[in-house]
Design a protein around this motif. Structure first.
Motif, mmCIF file in Angstrom:
data_model
loop_
_atom_site.group_PDB
_atom_site.id
_atom_site.type_symbol
_atom_site.label_atom_id
_atom_site.label_comp_id
_atom_site.label_asym_id
_atom_site.label_seq_id
_atom_site.Cartn_x
_atom_site.Cartn_y
_atom_site.Cartn_z
ATOM 1 N N ASN A 23 0.851 -1.186 0.000
ATOM 2 C CA ASN A 23 0.000 0.000 0.000
ATOM 3 C C ASN A 23 0.887 1.236 0.000
ATOM 4 O OD1 ASN A 23 -2.508 -1.379 0.109
ATOM 5 N ND2 ASN A 23 -2.227 -1.737 2.297
ATOM 6 N N ILE A 24 0.745 2.063 -1.018
ATOM 7 C CA ILE A 24 1.590 3.246 -1.146
ATOM 8 C C ILE A 24 0.974 4.404 -0.362
ATOM 9 C CG2 ILE A 24 2.646 4.906 -2.731
ATOM 10 C CD1 ILE A 24 3.717 2.046 -3.027
ATOM 11 N N SER A 25 1.702 4.845 0.661
ATOM 12 C CA SER A 25 1.248 5.950 1.483
ATOM 13 C C SER A 25 2.189 7.140 1.301
ATOM 14 C CB SER A 25 1.156 5.538 2.955
ATOM 15 O OG SER A 25 0.537 6.549 3.726
ATOM 16 N N SER A 26 2.091 8.104 2.191
ATOM 17 C CA SER A 26 2.820 9.363 2.071
ATOM 18 C C SER A 26 3.210 9.846 3.458
ATOM 19 C CB SER A 26 1.936 10.410 1.378
ATOM 20 O OG SER A 26 2.421 11.730 1.590
ATOM 21 N N ILE A 27 4.254 10.662 3.507
ATOM 22 C CA ILE A 27 4.601 11.284 4.779
ATOM 23 C C ILE A 27 3.424 12.071 5.346
ATOM 24 C CG2 ILE A 27 7.095 11.399 4.503
ATOM 25 C CD1 ILE A 27 6.745 14.239 3.374
ATOM 26 N N TYR A 28 2.561 12.581 4.454
ATOM 27 C CA TYR A 28 1.391 13.322 4.920
ATOM 28 C C TYR A 28 0.321 12.399 5.488
ATOM 29 C CZ TYR A 28 3.145 17.695 2.908
ATOM 30 O OH TYR A 28 3.890 18.821 2.636
ATOM 31 N N GLY A 29 0.588 11.102 5.493
ATOM 32 C CA GLY A 29 -0.289 10.153 6.165
ATOM 33 C C GLY A 29 0.173 9.838 7.567
ATOM 34 N N ILE A 30 1.401 10.255 7.927
ATOM 35 C CA ILE A 30 1.895 9.991 9.283
ATOM 36 C C ILE A 30 2.214 11.270 10.050
ATOM 37 C CG2 ILE A 30 2.747 7.675 8.776
ATOM 38 C CD1 ILE A 30 5.546 8.776 8.521
ATOM 39 N N VAL A 31 2.397 12.375 9.336
ATOM 40 C CA VAL A 31 2.545 13.683 9.974
ATOM 41 C C VAL A 31 1.697 14.675 9.197
ATOM 42 C CG1 VAL A 31 4.884 13.255 10.855
ATOM 43 C CG2 VAL A 31 4.587 14.278 8.591
ATOM 44 N N SER A 32 1.396 15.790 9.829
ATOM 45 C CA SER A 32 0.604 16.811 9.147
ATOM 46 C C SER A 32 1.416 17.488 8.050
ATOM 47 C CB SER A 32 0.149 17.867 10.154
ATOM 48 O OG SER A 32 -0.498 18.936 9.489
ATOM 49 N N PRO A 33 0.759 17.888 6.970
ATOM 50 C CA PRO A 33 1.455 18.738 5.996
ATOM 51 C C PRO A 33 1.988 19.989 6.693
ATOM 52 C CG PRO A 33 -0.665 18.022 5.124
ATOM 53 C CD PRO A 33 -0.643 17.613 6.565
ATOM 54 N N ASP A 34 3.173 20.389 6.312
ATOM 55 C CA ASP A 34 3.748 21.621 6.862
ATOM 56 C C ASP A 34 3.209 22.786 6.034
ATOM 57 O OD1 ASP A 34 5.258 23.732 7.786
ATOM 58 O OD2 ASP A 34 7.134 22.611 7.858
ATOM 59 N N GLN A 35 2.183 23.431 6.565
ATOM 60 C CA GLN A 35 1.526 24.497 5.810
ATOM 61 C C GLN A 35 2.447 25.698 5.575
ATOM 62 O OE1 GLN A 35 -1.170 23.805 4.396
ATOM 63 N NE2 GLN A 35 -2.278 22.314 5.636
ATOM 64 N N ARG A 36 3.551 25.778 6.317
ATOM 65 C CA ARG A 36 4.489 26.896 6.123
ATOM 66 C C ARG A 36 5.121 26.853 4.736
ATOM 67 N NH1 ARG A 36 8.025 25.783 11.405
ATOM 68 N NH2 ARG A 36 7.768 23.706 10.480
ATOM 69 N N ILE A 37 5.217 25.650 4.160
ATOM 70 C CA ILE A 37 5.802 25.510 2.828
ATOM 71 C C ILE A 37 4.988 26.276 1.794
ATOM 72 C CG2 ILE A 37 6.252 23.839 0.973
ATOM 73 C CD1 ILE A 37 6.956 21.828 3.120
ATOM 74 N N TYR A 38 3.697 26.397 2.052
ATOM 75 C CA TYR A 38 2.792 27.033 1.096
ATOM 76 C C TYR A 38 2.512 28.495 1.448
ATOM 77 C CZ TYR A 38 2.196 22.025 0.506
ATOM 78 O OH TYR A 38 2.438 20.687 0.334
ATOM 79 N N GLU A 39 3.280 29.034 2.392
ATOM 80 C CA GLU A 39 3.068 30.415 2.821
ATOM 81 C C GLU A 39 3.241 31.390 1.669
ATOM 82 O OE1 GLU A 39 1.855 33.310 5.125
ATOM 83 O OE2 GLU A 39 2.089 31.281 5.933
ATOM 84 N N TYR A 40 4.137 31.076 0.756
ATOM 85 C CA TYR A 40 4.358 31.981 -0.380
ATOM 86 C C TYR A 40 3.105 32.132 -1.224
ATOM 87 C CZ TYR A 40 4.676 28.072 -3.734
ATOM 88 O OH TYR A 40 4.402 26.997 -4.523
ATOM 89 N N ARG A 41 2.287 31.087 -1.288
ATOM 90 C CA ARG A 41 1.034 31.194 -2.037
ATOM 91 C C ARG A 41 0.069 32.150 -1.337
ATOM 92 N NH1 ARG A 41 -0.375 27.160 -5.604
ATOM 93 N NH2 ARG A 41 -2.067 28.622 -6.049
#
Length: 273
Positions: free
Chosen positions: A153-171
């Motif tokens: 089953n292919i998962s993601s780091i965003y399945g075990i920790v919250s997305p870091d919303q700071r990365i999208y601050e520029y948007r």
């Protein structure tokens, strides 16, 4: 014996979403290892008959592509019959198909949590969770009847920790109300316990079930996103699209014969911080 323990030769493997960025990589790696690969994808075509895949000459006897809607059980059952008629009951299943909202998605897809569209939630959960469950029921159930197999089953780091919303601050600084949405995270987290459930449920029938949790993959994202993401990764970069192939081969081979119910995290160190 050490040389052969990683072999996948002649093993029949189903890959959902096999025409996506990572699905293509998994397909080529397995074909190069001598496996027989069945791509289950809504966009499947007759590539196998031409002997070409992703611009590369492949053995057409070892590749088939089937148009499948993984959210419909009867579509999966029909596809499985085609695989069995051509080769055999699959040994491997990679639940790779998934929906996500990329940074360039429509504004309502990436707005505040309080306004996240119910329809978007349903669409993501139907493919990412229901689709994986149905494929496990149909394909995994056939494996269990024969008493062998490996499911990834292919998962993601965003399945075990919250997305870091700071990365999208520029948007957001560009007057765009942008947040990485909740559905992808929730769906990928669900796969972790689907893995654990099935690993114990099918253990006596020798079907192993594991999760692969990946970090982000470079796909020509915009530079501001890359700067923010890569600064968050100890290795300082996103993954190349081929860097997860080794883990897939490992989990489909006898090298991982005592591994089930596990979550293998490959994220450049993201979750170590």
């Amino acid at each position: 014996m050490a040389k052969d323990v990683f072999s996948v030769r002649d093993r029949v493997v189903v890959i959902t979403g096999g025409l996506g960025q990572l699905g293509r990589q998994f397909t080529m790696a397995l074909l190069e290892g001598g496996a027989k690969v069945a791509i289950f994808d809504l966009l499947a075509d007759e590539m196998s008959s031409s002997g070409m895949f992703d611009g590369t000459k492949v053995n057409p006897d070892n590749l088939m592509s089937v148009t499948v809607d993984i959210t419909r059980r009867n579509s999966i059952e029909a596809a499985l019959e085609k695989v069995k008629n051509r080769w055999d009951v699959p040994y491997g299943l990679i639940n790779n198909a998934a929906l996500d909202s990329p940074p360039n998605a429509p504004p309502d897809e990436n707005g505040p949590f309080e306004c996240y569209p119910e329809g978007s939630w349903d669409k993501v959960m139907e493919v990412n969770v229901k689709g994986a469950v149905l494929c496990c029921q149909v394909v995994g159930g056939a494996m269990a009847e024969l008493g062998r197999g490996s499911i990834i089953n292919i998962s993601s780091i965003y399945g075990i920790v919250s997305p870091d919303q700071r990365i999208y601050e520029y948007r957001r600084s560009e007057s765009a109300s942008f947040y990485k949405p909740v559905a992808y995270s929730a769906s990928k987290s669900a796969l972790l316990n689907l893995t654990r459930y099935l690993a114990t449920y099918w253990a006596a029938r020798n079907v192993r079930v594991n999760t692969l949790t990946f970090g982000g993959v470079f796909n020509n994202q915009d530079n501001k996103f890359l700067d923010g993401y890569c600064a968050r990764v100890p290795l300082g970069r996103m993954a190349r699209e081929d860097e997860y192939n080794g883990a897939v081969m490992f989990l489909l081979s006898d090298a991982s014969s005592y591994m089930t119910g596990s979550n293998m995290v490959i994220d450049g160190g993201w979750t170590a911080w």
